[in-house]
Design a protein around this motif. Structure first.
Motif, PDB file in Angstrom:
ATOM      1  N   PHE A 161       0.847  -1.195   0.000  1.00 37.79           N
ATOM      2  CA  PHE A 161       0.000   0.000   0.000  1.00 37.79           C
ATOM      3  C   PHE A 161       0.880   1.241   0.000  1.00 37.79           C
ATOM      4  O   PHE A 161       1.848   1.334   0.758  1.00 37.79           O
ATOM      5  N   THR A 162       0.528   2.181  -0.872  1.00 38.05           N
ATOM      6  CA  THR A 162       1.204   3.474  -0.905  1.00 38.05           C
ATOM      7  C   THR A 162       0.189   4.578  -0.651  1.00 38.05           C
ATOM      8  O   THR A 162      -0.844   4.647  -1.331  1.00 38.05           O
ATOM      9  N   THR A 163       0.469   5.427   0.321  1.00 34.50           N
ATOM     10  CA  THR A 163      -0.379   6.582   0.607  1.00 34.50           C
ATOM     11  C   THR A 163       0.200   7.805  -0.095  1.00 34.50           C
ATOM     12  O   THR A 163       1.361   8.160   0.135  1.00 34.50           O
ATOM     13  N   PHE A 164      -0.597   8.412  -0.960  1.00 35.26           N
ATOM     14  CA  PHE A 164      -0.178   9.637  -1.635  1.00 35.26           C
ATOM     15  C   PHE A 164      -0.819  10.823  -0.909  1.00 35.26           C
ATOM     16  O   PHE A 164      -2.016  10.783  -0.581  1.00 35.26           O
ATOM     17  N   PRO A 165      -0.045  11.884  -0.645  1.00 36.53           N
ATOM     18  CA  PRO A 165      -0.518  12.966   0.232  1.00 36.53           C
ATOM     19  C   PRO A 165      -1.757  13.698  -0.283  1.00 36.53           C
ATOM     20  O   PRO A 165      -2.533  14.223   0.516  1.00 36.53           O
ATOM     21  N   PHE A 214      -5.182  10.707  -8.422  1.00 40.57           N
ATOM     22  CA  PHE A 214      -4.800  10.279  -9.770  1.00 40.57           C
ATOM     23  C   PHE A 214      -3.298   9.991  -9.810  1.00 40.57           C
ATOM     24  O   PHE A 214      -2.583  10.457 -10.699  1.00 40.57           O
ATOM     25  N   ALA A 215      -2.820   9.236  -8.848  1.00 43.04           N
ATOM     26  CA  ALA A 215      -1.374   9.075  -8.642  1.00 43.04           C
ATOM     27  C   ALA A 215      -0.643   8.583  -9.885  1.00 43.04           C
ATOM     28  O   ALA A 215       0.407   9.128 -10.254  1.00 43.04           O
ATOM     29  N   ALA A 216      -1.177   7.569 -10.550  1.00 44.95           N
ATOM     30  CA  ALA A 216      -0.504   7.031 -11.730  1.00 44.95           C
ATOM     31  C   ALA A 216      -0.458   8.049 -12.857  1.00 44.95           C
ATOM     32  O   ALA A 216       0.444   8.023 -13.700  1.00 44.95           O
ATOM     33  N   TRP A 217      -1.414   8.933 -12.873  1.00 44.89           N
ATOM     34  CA  TRP A 217      -1.545   9.972 -13.883  1.00 44.89           C
ATOM     35  C   TRP A 217      -0.691  11.183 -13.524  1.00 44.89           C
ATOM     36  O   TRP A 217       0.022  11.745 -14.363  1.00 44.89           O
ATOM     37  N   GLU A 218      -0.744  11.582 -12.263  1.00 41.37           N
ATOM     38  CA  GLU A 218      -0.030  12.775 -11.815  1.00 41.37           C
ATOM     39  C   GLU A 218       1.479  12.558 -11.748  1.00 41.37           C
ATOM     40  O   GLU A 218       2.260  13.412 -12.175  1.00 41.37           O
ATOM     41  N   GLU A 219       1.877  11.434 -11.158  1.00 44.94           N
ATOM     42  CA  GLU A 219       3.292  11.169 -10.906  1.00 44.94           C
ATOM     43  C   GLU A 219       3.656   9.766 -11.394  1.00 44.94           C
ATOM     44  O   GLU A 219       3.920   8.855 -10.605  1.00 44.94           O
ATOM     45  N   PRO A 220       3.694   9.560 -12.713  1.00 44.02           N
ATOM     46  CA  PRO A 220       3.907   8.193 -13.240  1.00 44.02           C
ATOM     47  C   PRO A 220       5.232   7.556 -12.821  1.00 44.02           C
ATOM     48  O   PRO A 220       5.277   6.354 -12.550  1.00 44.02           O
ATOM     49  N   GLU A 221       6.304   8.342 -12.768  1.00 40.01           N
ATOM     50  CA  GLU A 221       7.589   7.754 -12.392  1.00 40.01           C
ATOM     51  C   GLU A 221       7.601   7.354 -10.924  1.00 40.01           C
ATOM     52  O   GLU A 221       8.063   6.259 -10.565  1.00 40.01           O
ATOM     53  N   LEU A 222       7.090   8.227 -10.080  1.00 41.30           N
ATOM     54  CA  LEU A 222       7.001   7.913  -8.651  1.00 41.30           C
ATOM     55  C   LEU A 222       6.081   6.720  -8.425  1.00 41.30           C
ATOM     56  O   LEU A 222       6.400   5.811  -7.640  1.00 41.30           O
ATOM     57  N   PHE A 223       4.963   6.709  -9.125  1.00 39.29           N
ATOM     58  CA  PHE A 223       3.998   5.618  -8.985  1.00 39.29           C
ATOM     59  C   PHE A 223       4.612   4.283  -9.398  1.00 39.29           C
ATOM     60  O   PHE A 223       4.481   3.283  -8.683  1.00 39.29           O
ATOM     61  N   SER A 224       5.261   4.251 -10.560  1.00 47.63           N
ATOM     62  CA  SER A 224       5.862   2.993 -11.015  1.00 47.63           C
ATOM     63  C   SER A 224       6.968   2.538 -10.075  1.00 47.63           C
ATOM     64  O   SER A 224       7.170   1.330  -9.865  1.00 47.63           O
ATOM     65  N   GLU A 232       6.926   2.929  -6.843  1.00 50.07           N
ATOM     66  CA  GLU A 232       6.243   2.311  -5.709  1.00 50.07           C
ATOM     67  C   GLU A 232       5.803   0.888  -6.036  1.00 50.07           C
ATOM     68  O   GLU A 232       5.916  -0.013  -5.201  1.00 50.07           O
ATOM     69  N   ILE A 233       5.323   0.699  -7.252  1.00 46.96           N
ATOM     70  CA  ILE A 233       4.893  -0.658  -7.655  1.00 46.96           C
ATOM     71  C   ILE A 233       6.086  -1.612  -7.644  1.00 46.96           C
ATOM     72  O   ILE A 233       5.988  -2.744  -7.153  1.00 46.96           O
ATOM     73  N   ARG A 234       7.189  -1.156  -8.202  1.00 51.91           N
ATOM     74  CA  ARG A 234       8.391  -1.997  -8.232  1.00 51.91           C
ATOM     75  C   ARG A 234       8.846  -2.336  -6.818  1.00 51.91           C
ATOM     76  O   ARG A 234       9.204  -3.478  -6.527  1.00 51.91           O
ATOM     77  N   ALA A 235       8.835  -1.335  -5.931  1.00 48.88           N
ATOM     78  CA  ALA A 235       9.284  -1.572  -4.557  1.00 48.88           C
ATOM     79  C   ALA A 235       8.372  -2.557  -3.838  1.00 48.88           C
ATOM     80  O   ALA A 235       8.838  -3.432  -3.088  1.00 48.88           O
ATOM     81  N   ALA A 236       7.076  -2.440  -4.065  1.00 52.69           N
ATOM     82  CA  ALA A 236       6.121  -3.319  -3.385  1.00 52.69           C
ATOM     83  C   ALA A 236       6.236  -4.757  -3.857  1.00 52.69           C
ATOM     84  O   ALA A 236       6.115  -5.695  -3.055  1.00 52.69           O
ATOM     85  N   PHE A 237       6.484  -4.930  -5.142  1.00 51.41           N
ATOM     86  CA  PHE A 237       6.469  -6.284  -5.705  1.00 51.41           C
ATOM     87  C   PHE A 237       7.864  -6.899  -5.843  1.00 51.41           C
ATOM     88  O   PHE A 237       7.975  -8.080  -6.193  1.00 51.41           O
ATOM     89  N   ARG A 238       8.911  -6.132  -5.577  1.00 56.62           N
ATOM     90  CA  ARG A 238      10.257  -6.647  -5.751  1.00 56.62           C
ATOM     91  C   ARG A 238      10.511  -7.921  -4.942  1.00 56.62           C
ATOM     92  O   ARG A 238      11.079  -8.892  -5.462  1.00 56.62           O
ATOM     93  N   PRO A 239      10.085  -7.989  -3.670  1.00 57.66           N
ATOM     94  CA  PRO A 239      10.313  -9.244  -2.925  1.00 57.66           C
ATOM     95  C   PRO A 239       9.640 -10.452  -3.551  1.00 57.66           C
ATOM     96  O   PRO A 239      10.113 -11.577  -3.411  1.00 57.66           O
ATOM     97  N   LEU A 240       8.517 -10.232  -4.239  1.00 59.99           N
ATOM     98  CA  LEU A 240       7.804 -11.351  -4.853  1.00 59.99           C
ATOM     99  C   LEU A 240       8.562 -11.850  -6.069  1.00 59.99           C
ATOM    100  O   LEU A 240       8.556 -13.055  -6.374  1.00 59.99           O
ATOM    101  N   ARG A 241       9.231 -10.944  -6.787  1.00 55.43           N
ATOM    102  CA  ARG A 241      10.018 -11.354  -7.941  1.00 55.43           C
ATOM    103  C   ARG A 241      11.265 -12.116  -7.520  1.00 55.43           C
ATOM    104  O   ARG A 241      11.738 -12.999  -8.217  1.00 55.43           O
ATOM    105  N   GLU A 242      11.770 -11.752  -6.349  1.00 57.71           N
ATOM    106  CA  GLU A 242      13.014 -12.370  -5.869  1.00 57.71           C
ATOM    107  C   GLU A 242      12.767 -13.684  -5.154  1.00 57.71           C
ATOM    108  O   GLU A 242      13.707 -14.429  -4.879  1.00 57.71           O
ATOM    109  N   SER A 243      11.482 -13.971  -4.848  1.00 56.39           N
ATOM    110  CA  SER A 243      11.187 -15.196  -4.102  1.00 56.39           C
ATOM    111  C   SER A 243      11.103 -16.391  -5.033  1.00 56.39           C
ATOM    112  O   SER A 243      10.941 -16.258  -6.234  1.00 56.39           O
TER     113      SER A 243
END
Length: 232
Positions: A175-179, A209-219, A221-232
């Protein structure tokens, strides 16, 4: 996903997508490794049970109360009379644009900055906003997008009438909370809905509209959240 040839996958959602992604996490289909959401949609039904001790928690409560009091009209219309608004959304592009631009406590502020002030919020520019409206118009999906709320409302009512608690999420949750979110959920709220949340972060910018407003920051966050799953 099987038809696409993906045996292992993840899911992410905000806004309506947060509810869809939450449902996927509770259904736990084979191959789903984890989910990430950036709107705590379940807070609406739990608002009187969520913590309100810290300043952050009280701010979130105030934002949620404001939404329920002053930004909930479109939600009620969609969930009770979707065809009434739906056919008008298919009848005139101006009506569609007006409904989309000014219907909650977040949209109008950000859209007006792009159109009136010339100071867009991140990538939420005049052109991308018009592109989004055009996508709804050319595909004729104004009515079906409204009807989803009606169908989901009936689903929720039936679930509550059954007296059974929803099944727990069976996969890791990020989960990512955007201000700038309509209500920026603190970690305590997220843990109330997703006990043992696997990844949590509070971003420095971005909103509903996080993915729309801040696409690089949003992506990121997705990578950080799912990185452990890719490494498992």
């Amino acid at each position: 996903m099987d038809r696409l040839g993906c045996a292992r996958y993840v899911a992410q959602g905000g806004d309506v997508g947060a509810a869809v992604t939450d449902a996927m996490g509770r259904q736990g289909p084979e191959g789903l490794l984890g989910i990430h959401v950036n709107l705590l949609a379940g807070a609406i039904g739990l608002k009187d049970q969520l913590p309100a001790q810290s300043e952050q928690e009280r701010t979130a409560h105030d934002a949620l109360e404001l939404f329920m009091m002053d930004g909930f009209g479109y939600f009620l219309e969609h969930s009770t009379r979707p065809q009434t608004i739906g056919y008008s959304l298919l009848d005139t592009a101006v009506g569609l644009a007006a409904w989309m631009l000014d219907h909650d406590t977040d949209s109008y502020h950000k859209v007006s900055r792009a159109f009136v002030d010339g100071e867009p919020v991140g990538k939420l520019t005049r052109d991308t906003i018009v592109d989004n409206i055009t996508l709804y118009w050319l595909t004729g999906t104004g009515a079906s997008s409204a009807r989803w709320y009606w169908e989901f409302g009936r689903f929720q009512a039936a679930a509550q009438a059954s007296g059974q608690a929803p099944p727990p999420v069976t996969v890791p949750v990020g989960f990512t909370t955007f201000p700038g979110e309509i209500w920026a959920a603190p970690r305590s709220w997220v843990e109330a809905v997703y006990p043992g949340v696997a990844y949590f972060n509070e971003a420095d910018s971005g909103g509903h509209f996080a993915a729309w407003e801040e696409p690089e920051l949003f992506s990121g966050e997705i990578r950080a959240a799912f990185r452990p799953l890719r490494e498992s």
